[in-house]
Each structure stands twice: as C-alpha cells, then as structure tokens.
Design a protein around this motif. Structure first.
Motif, short mmCIF file in Angstrom:
data_model
loop_
_atom_site.label_atom_id
_atom_site.label_comp_id
_atom_site.label_asym_id
_atom_site.label_seq_id
_atom_site.Cartn_x
_atom_site.Cartn_y
_atom_site.Cartn_z
N LEU A 140 -83.60 43.58 -77.51
CA LEU A 140 -84.53 44.40 -76.61
C LEU A 140 -85.65 43.19 -77.81
CD1 LEU A 140 -83.72 47.16 -77.83
CD2 LEU A 140 -84.90 48.14 -77.22
N SER B 71 -89.11 57.83 -79.53
CA SER B 71 -88.37 57.16 -78.29
C SER B 71 -87.96 58.74 -77.70
CB SER B 71 -87.44 56.56 -78.51
OG SER B 71 -86.38 57.38 -79.42
N TYR C 9 -76.80 46.29 -77.91
CA TYR C 9 -77.93 46.08 -76.71
C TYR C 9 -79.16 45.27 -77.36
CZ TYR C 9 -81.65 49.32 -73.80
OH TYR C 9 -82.17 48.52 -72.96
N THR D 149 -77.30 57.82 -74.31
CA THR D 149 -76.38 58.01 -75.34
C THR D 149 -77.10 56.65 -75.74
OG1 THR D 149 -74.30 57.00 -74.18
CG2 THR D 149 -74.77 59.57 -75.09
N ASN E 166 -82.98 53.04 -76.95
CA ASN E 166 -84.65 53.67 -76.25
C ASN E 166 -85.13 52.78 -76.96
OD1 ASN E 166 -82.63 55.34 -74.18
ND2 ASN E 166 -82.65 56.99 -76.29
N ARG F 139 -87.51 61.86 -80.48
CA ARG F 139 -86.60 61.08 -81.78
C ARG F 139 -88.36 60.50 -82.60
NH1 ARG F 139 -81.73 58.50 -79.77
NH2 ARG F 139 -80.01 60.57 -79.39
N PHE G 166 -84.59 63.41 -84.97
CA PHE G 166 -84.27 63.63 -83.40
C PHE G 166 -84.83 65.09 -83.19
CE2 PHE G 166 -81.69 60.37 -83.67
CZ PHE G 166 -80.02 60.25 -82.91
N SER H 238 -80.85 55.59 -81.27
CA SER H 238 -81.11 54.44 -81.00
C SER H 238 -81.70 53.57 -82.64
CB SER H 238 -82.44 55.77 -80.24
OG SER H 238 -82.29 55.56 -79.30
N TYR I 254 -90.08 42.62 -78.52
CA TYR I 254 -91.09 43.44 -79.08
C TYR I 254 -92.22 42.66 -78.74
CZ TYR I 254 -89.16 48.22 -79.05
OH TYR I 254 -89.01 49.31 -78.84
N TYR J 22 -89.95 57.87 -85.67
CA TYR J 22 -89.14 57.02 -86.93
C TYR J 22 -90.37 56.77 -87.61
CZ TYR J 22 -86.17 56.39 -83.33
OH TYR J 22 -85.13 56.47 -82.10
N THR K 11 -74.93 51.29 -79.19
CA THR K 11 -75.28 52.36 -78.43
C THR K 11 -74.38 53.51 -78.90
OG1 THR K 11 -74.86 50.76 -76.39
CG2 THR K 11 -74.58 53.36 -76.17
N GLY K 12 -74.81 55.21 -79.21
CA GLY K 12 -74.14 55.99 -79.57
C GLY K 12 -74.91 55.90 -81.32
N THR K 13 -75.73 54.84 -81.89
CA THR K 13 -76.59 55.09 -82.93
C THR K 13 -77.91 55.47 -83.31
OG1 THR K 13 -76.71 52.91 -82.63
CG2 THR K 13 -74.63 53.41 -84.26
N LEU L 31 -82.93 50.67 -84.59
CA LEU L 31 -83.36 49.10 -84.32
C LEU L 31 -82.67 48.34 -85.30
CD1 LEU L 31 -85.59 49.69 -81.99
CD2 LEU L 31 -83.30 49.20 -80.87
N TYR M 25 -85.29 59.38 -90.12
CA TYR M 25 -85.94 58.97 -88.29
C TYR M 25 -85.59 60.20 -88.39
CZ TYR M 25 -80.53 58.02 -87.90
OH TYR M 25 -79.43 58.19 -88.33
#
Lengths: 115, 113
Positions: free
Chosen positions: B34, A94, B32, A99, A102, A31, A50, B99, B36, A33, B95-97, B101, A48
């Motif tokens: 994070l 990433s 989720y 799922t 990350n 991945r 994949f 990653s 940085y 971005y 979650t499920g999108t 951010l 982004y």
C-alpha cells in the motif's frame, strides 16, 4: 466530523508521569491499532486489537499498555513516561474483509513530548 | 532491521512532470503493498494498493508497479500537481497476519511550480 479522533493532539509531560492517549472512531470498524512515528523510522506498530476482548502486542510494545473500552474506543497508556517515548502517535482502524490486509484509516495524531 | 525501505528521503519535481517514488522490501512473505500520503498535522491517508498477483495497479494519476523478483515497488504520479506535495509512505503486509502493516521511512515529495 472526523471518523477517527485522537485526544489530546499535543501533550508535554515529565519523565515518570503516567499518561493516556485516547482514540475514538465512528467508522464501526472492529480492528484498531496504535503506531508511533519517529523521524527516519516511519510508523511502527505498538498494539492492535480485533475487538474488545482481543489485544495483541505489536513490534514495539515495551513501556506501553492499551485498553479497548468499547468497539469505538482504544486507549494507549504510558505508565511511566521516558524521554525516548517522545514521538508522534497515531491511532488507526480497519474493517474485516476476508483474510487479506485492509486499508487502515488514521487519526490526526498526538504529538507527545516527554521532558 | 528495516524490512521496508524508502531510500530517498526527499524528491523535488516540477509541476506537470512525473514523480517516481521507490520502495524496496526484504521479506519475501509480503504479498500486499500500500501507499499512504501524509500532509503535516494530519494522519496518513490511503492512496493506492497492489496485490502480489499483479504487477501494476492504476488509479487516475497514480500507478503502482510491483517487481517481485527485485522486491521493489514504485509509485508514479502523472502529472504531478502542487497538491501532491506531501510525505509518501509505502507499507507491506502478509495476508492472514491481521492486517499488520510494516511501513517504510517515507519520502517527502515537493512539487514546484
């Protein structure tokens, strides 16, 4: 050597010019971005990807295009630069682990000024 | 519409004291989070994260607290060191999108001697 590299690091261009920002990674991540950072606005997602066949628009894709030439390379183009595209641009990568979201690894950034 | 907000653009803390950086979010789908850290002329680097199933995560001097009912998270740095001086961004994801951010606007922390 850095895992995520961006070229150029700084660029000044004129309104209407086409410009390409390049990103390369040696992390082996699928991945990638592109973000831009503006003062007071944090980082915003432009595009982004994949993998080399999968490109997706982010929050602010208008005026930009991307190319995923290989797993390790992801380029951002401004077809006709305008002054409000003056910003700091970051590439990130990433890995796919389940799922969930990350950790993303960022390049050092490209400072672009459009006059 | 800023879904992730860091209302303090800057914070100054004395070396050895606790630094507390705050972040608020509006999207209840975020699960989720994070933090940085960014030094000048460098890209952001990952510091610590927390899942919505937890209310605390600790890593050395860094602890993140999550209050889901208030849609608020905070980063505590104890003790603060001069090398901690940087801009700190919080980020959130669903979650499920893929990653993706959503970042806050950042807080500049200065740790003074």
């Amino acid at each position: 050597d850095a895992d995520v590299t961006q070229t150029p690091r700084n660029r000044i261009t004129k309104t209407g010019k086409r410009i390409m920002l390049e990103c390369s990674q040696t992390k082996g991540h699928d991945r990638m971005y592109w973000y831009r950072q503006d003062p007071g606005l944090g980082l915003r997602l432009i595009y982004y990807s994949f993998d080399v066949k999968d490109i997706n628009k982010g929050e602010i894709s208008d005026g930009y295009s991307v190319s995923r030439q290989a797993q390790a390379k992801f380029s951002l183009s401004l077809e006709s630069a305008i002054p409000n595209q003056t910003a700091l641009y970051f590439c990130a990568t990433s890995d796919l682990l389940g799922t969930g979201p990350n950790e993303q690894f960022f390049g050092p950034g490209t400072r672009l000024t459009v006059l | 519409d800023q879904q992730v907000k860091q209302n303090s653009p800057s914070l100054s803390v004395q070396e050895g004291r606790i630094s507390i950086l705050n972040c608020d979010y509006t999207n209840s789908m975020f699960d989720y989070f994070l933090w940085y850290k960014k030094y000048p002329a460098e890209g952001p680097t990952f510091l610590i994260s927390i899942s919505s199933i937890k209310d605390k995560n600790e890593d050395g001097r860094f602890t993140v607290f999550l209050n889901k009912s208030a849609k608020h998270l905070s980063l505590h740095i104890v003790p603060s060191q001069p090398g901690d001086s940087a801009v700190y961004f919080c980020a959130a994801s669903v979650t499920g999108t893929a990653s993706k951010l959503t970042f806050g606007t950042g807080t500049r922390l200065q740790v003074t001697l």
